[in-house]
Design a protein around this motif. Structure first.
Motif, short mmCIF file in Angstrom:
data_model
loop_
_atom_site.label_atom_id
_atom_site.label_comp_id
_atom_site.label_asym_id
_atom_site.label_seq_id
_atom_site.Cartn_x
_atom_site.Cartn_y
_atom_site.Cartn_z
N LEU A 9 -11.13 5.46 21.68
CA LEU A 9 -11.27 5.57 20.23
C LEU A 9 -10.31 4.55 19.64
O LEU A 9 -9.13 4.54 20.00
CB LEU A 9 -10.91 6.97 19.75
N ILE A 10 -10.81 3.68 18.76
CA ILE A 10 -10.00 2.56 18.29
C ILE A 10 -9.98 2.50 16.77
O ILE A 10 -11.01 2.67 16.11
CB ILE A 10 -10.57 1.22 18.82
N ASN A 11 -8.79 2.25 16.21
CA ASN A 11 -8.60 1.87 14.80
C ASN A 11 -8.00 0.48 14.82
O ASN A 11 -7.07 0.22 15.59
CB ASN A 11 -7.65 2.79 14.07
N ARG A 12 -8.49 -0.40 13.94
CA ARG A 12 -7.91 -1.74 13.82
C ARG A 12 -7.26 -1.88 12.45
O ARG A 12 -7.83 -1.46 11.45
CB ARG A 12 -8.99 -2.80 14.00
N LEU A 13 -6.08 -2.49 12.45
CA LEU A 13 -5.34 -2.74 11.22
C LEU A 13 -5.06 -4.23 11.14
O LEU A 13 -4.90 -4.89 12.16
CB LEU A 13 -4.01 -1.98 11.23
N GLU A 14 -4.98 -4.75 9.91
CA GLU A 14 -4.65 -6.16 9.70
C GLU A 14 -3.47 -6.27 8.75
O GLU A 14 -3.48 -5.68 7.68
CB GLU A 14 -5.83 -6.92 9.11
N ALA A 15 -2.47 -7.06 9.16
CA ALA A 15 -1.32 -7.39 8.31
C ALA A 15 -1.28 -8.90 8.20
O ALA A 15 -1.75 -9.60 9.10
CB ALA A 15 -0.03 -6.86 8.93
N GLY A 16 -0.72 -9.41 7.10
CA GLY A 16 -0.64 -10.85 7.00
C GLY A 16 0.04 -11.33 5.75
O GLY A 16 0.57 -10.55 4.96
N ALA B 104 -5.04 5.67 12.04
CA ALA B 104 -3.95 4.71 11.93
C ALA B 104 -4.04 4.01 10.59
O ALA B 104 -5.14 3.71 10.11
CB ALA B 104 -4.01 3.70 13.07
N ALA B 105 -2.88 3.75 9.99
CA ALA B 105 -2.84 3.07 8.69
C ALA B 105 -1.45 2.51 8.45
O ALA B 105 -0.46 3.02 8.99
CB ALA B 105 -3.20 4.03 7.57
N PHE B 106 -1.38 1.46 7.65
CA PHE B 106 -0.10 1.01 7.14
C PHE B 106 0.31 2.00 6.07
O PHE B 106 -0.47 2.32 5.18
CB PHE B 106 -0.19 -0.39 6.55
N SER B 107 1.53 2.49 6.14
CA SER B 107 1.98 3.53 5.22
C SER B 107 2.94 2.96 4.17
O SER B 107 3.89 2.26 4.49
CB SER B 107 2.68 4.63 6.01
N HIS B 108 2.64 3.30 2.92
CA HIS B 108 3.52 2.97 1.79
C HIS B 108 3.86 4.25 1.03
O HIS B 108 4.12 4.21 -0.17
CB HIS B 108 2.83 1.97 0.86
N GLU B 109 3.84 5.37 1.74
CA GLU B 109 4.11 6.65 1.10
C GLU B 109 5.49 6.64 0.46
O GLU B 109 6.47 6.24 1.08
CB GLU B 109 3.97 7.78 2.12
N GLY B 110 5.52 7.03 -0.80
CA GLY B 110 6.76 7.08 -1.55
C GLY B 110 7.15 5.78 -2.23
O GLY B 110 8.12 5.74 -2.97
N GLU B 111 6.41 4.70 -1.99
CA GLU B 111 6.72 3.42 -2.63
C GLU B 111 6.07 3.36 -4.00
O GLU B 111 4.88 3.59 -4.15
CB GLU B 111 6.25 2.25 -1.77
N THR B 112 6.85 3.03 -5.01
CA THR B 112 6.35 3.04 -6.39
C THR B 112 5.43 1.86 -6.71
O THR B 112 4.71 1.90 -7.70
CB THR B 112 7.52 3.05 -7.39
N THR B 113 5.42 0.81 -5.89
CA THR B 113 4.55 -0.34 -6.15
C THR B 113 3.11 -0.10 -5.68
O THR B 113 2.25 -0.94 -5.87
CB THR B 113 5.09 -1.61 -5.47
N TYR B 114 2.87 1.04 -5.06
CA TYR B 114 1.53 1.41 -4.58
C TYR B 114 1.12 2.71 -5.26
O TYR B 114 1.84 3.70 -5.18
CB TYR B 114 1.52 1.61 -3.06
N PRO B 115 -0.05 2.73 -5.93
CA PRO B 115 -0.53 3.98 -6.53
C PRO B 115 -0.64 5.07 -5.46
O PRO B 115 -0.90 4.78 -4.29
CB PRO B 115 -1.91 3.61 -7.08
N ALA B 116 -0.47 6.32 -5.86
CA ALA B 116 -0.45 7.44 -4.91
C ALA B 116 -1.68 7.48 -4.00
O ALA B 116 -1.56 7.76 -2.81
CB ALA B 116 -0.31 8.76 -5.67
N HIS B 117 -2.85 7.15 -4.53
CA HIS B 117 -4.08 7.22 -3.72
C HIS B 117 -4.31 5.94 -2.89
O HIS B 117 -5.27 5.85 -2.15
CB HIS B 117 -5.29 7.49 -4.61
N LEU B 118 -3.39 4.96 -2.97
CA LEU B 118 -3.54 3.70 -2.23
C LEU B 118 -2.30 3.42 -1.36
O LEU B 118 -1.93 2.28 -1.16
CB LEU B 118 -3.76 2.54 -3.20
N GLN B 119 -1.69 4.47 -0.83
CA GLN B 119 -0.48 4.27 -0.05
C GLN B 119 -0.72 4.23 1.46
O GLN B 119 0.20 4.00 2.22
CB GLN B 119 0.55 5.36 -0.40
N LEU B 120 -1.97 4.41 1.88
CA LEU B 120 -2.35 4.25 3.28
C LEU B 120 -3.43 3.17 3.34
O LEU B 120 -4.48 3.32 2.71
CB LEU B 120 -2.86 5.57 3.87
#
Length: 160
Positions: free
Chosen positions: A51-58, A83-99
């Motif tokens: 089972l695979i999740n792919r993430l991209e950073a750049g 799997a996800a990039f997590s921005h939980e608790g960061e104010t520069t990311y809206p609550a529904h867009l933190q993963l």
């Protein structure tokens, strides 16, 4: 890198890319770059056995270090491996867009990405694989710090 757990797995990875001088200057490689991370767990019910999740950073000249509609992709999490990039608790990311599945930042280093992995595959290893972007010379790209934290126990493991 593989992590074995006998119960539900929740772990985070902190990846920090550190500049190493002139050779690592973004001006010397392609303006836009990305790395793909593959997070997988074994599953005999799939054709590939995983089972695979792919993430991209750049990095991208037109991006910001906040959520960008044209570059970032919100994670839609479900299933036995998430799997996800997590921005939980960061104010520069809206609550529904933190993963995020895709997290592109403004060019320049150092940068860090936090990867959150949750697996319901009890007793099976979680594997995270990545490689340096092809647009960055391999002798100039050094992972300054890679660490794993098991959020169940709080234990940090230095992977560098």
């Amino acid at each position: 890198m593989t992590l074995n757990r006998l119960c539900k797995i929740t772990c985070s990875f902190l990846l920090i890319l550190l500049s190493t001088g002139v050779l690592f200057s973004p001006a010397l490689w392609a303006a836009d770059w990305q790395m793909t991370f593959q997070v997988s767990v074994p599953d005999s019910n799939t054709d590939s056995g995983l089972l695979i999740n792919r993430l991209e950073a750049g990095g991208q000249a037109s991006a910001t270090d906040a959520y960008d509609n044209d570059a970032d992709v919100m994670a839609l999490l479900s299933g036995p491996v998430q799997a996800a990039f997590s921005h939980e608790g960061e104010t520069t990311y809206p609550a529904h867009l933190q993963l995020l599945w895709r997290d592109i930042r403004v060019e320049g280093l150092p940068k860090s990405w936090r990867i959150q992995v949750v697996s319901q595959q009890s007793g099976w290893p979680v594997t995270v694989e990545w490689s340096a972007p092809p647009s960055i010379p391999s002798d100039a790209c050094h992972l300054g710090s890679v660490a794993l934290q098991d959020e169940t126990t709080g234990q940090w493991i230095d992977l560098t």
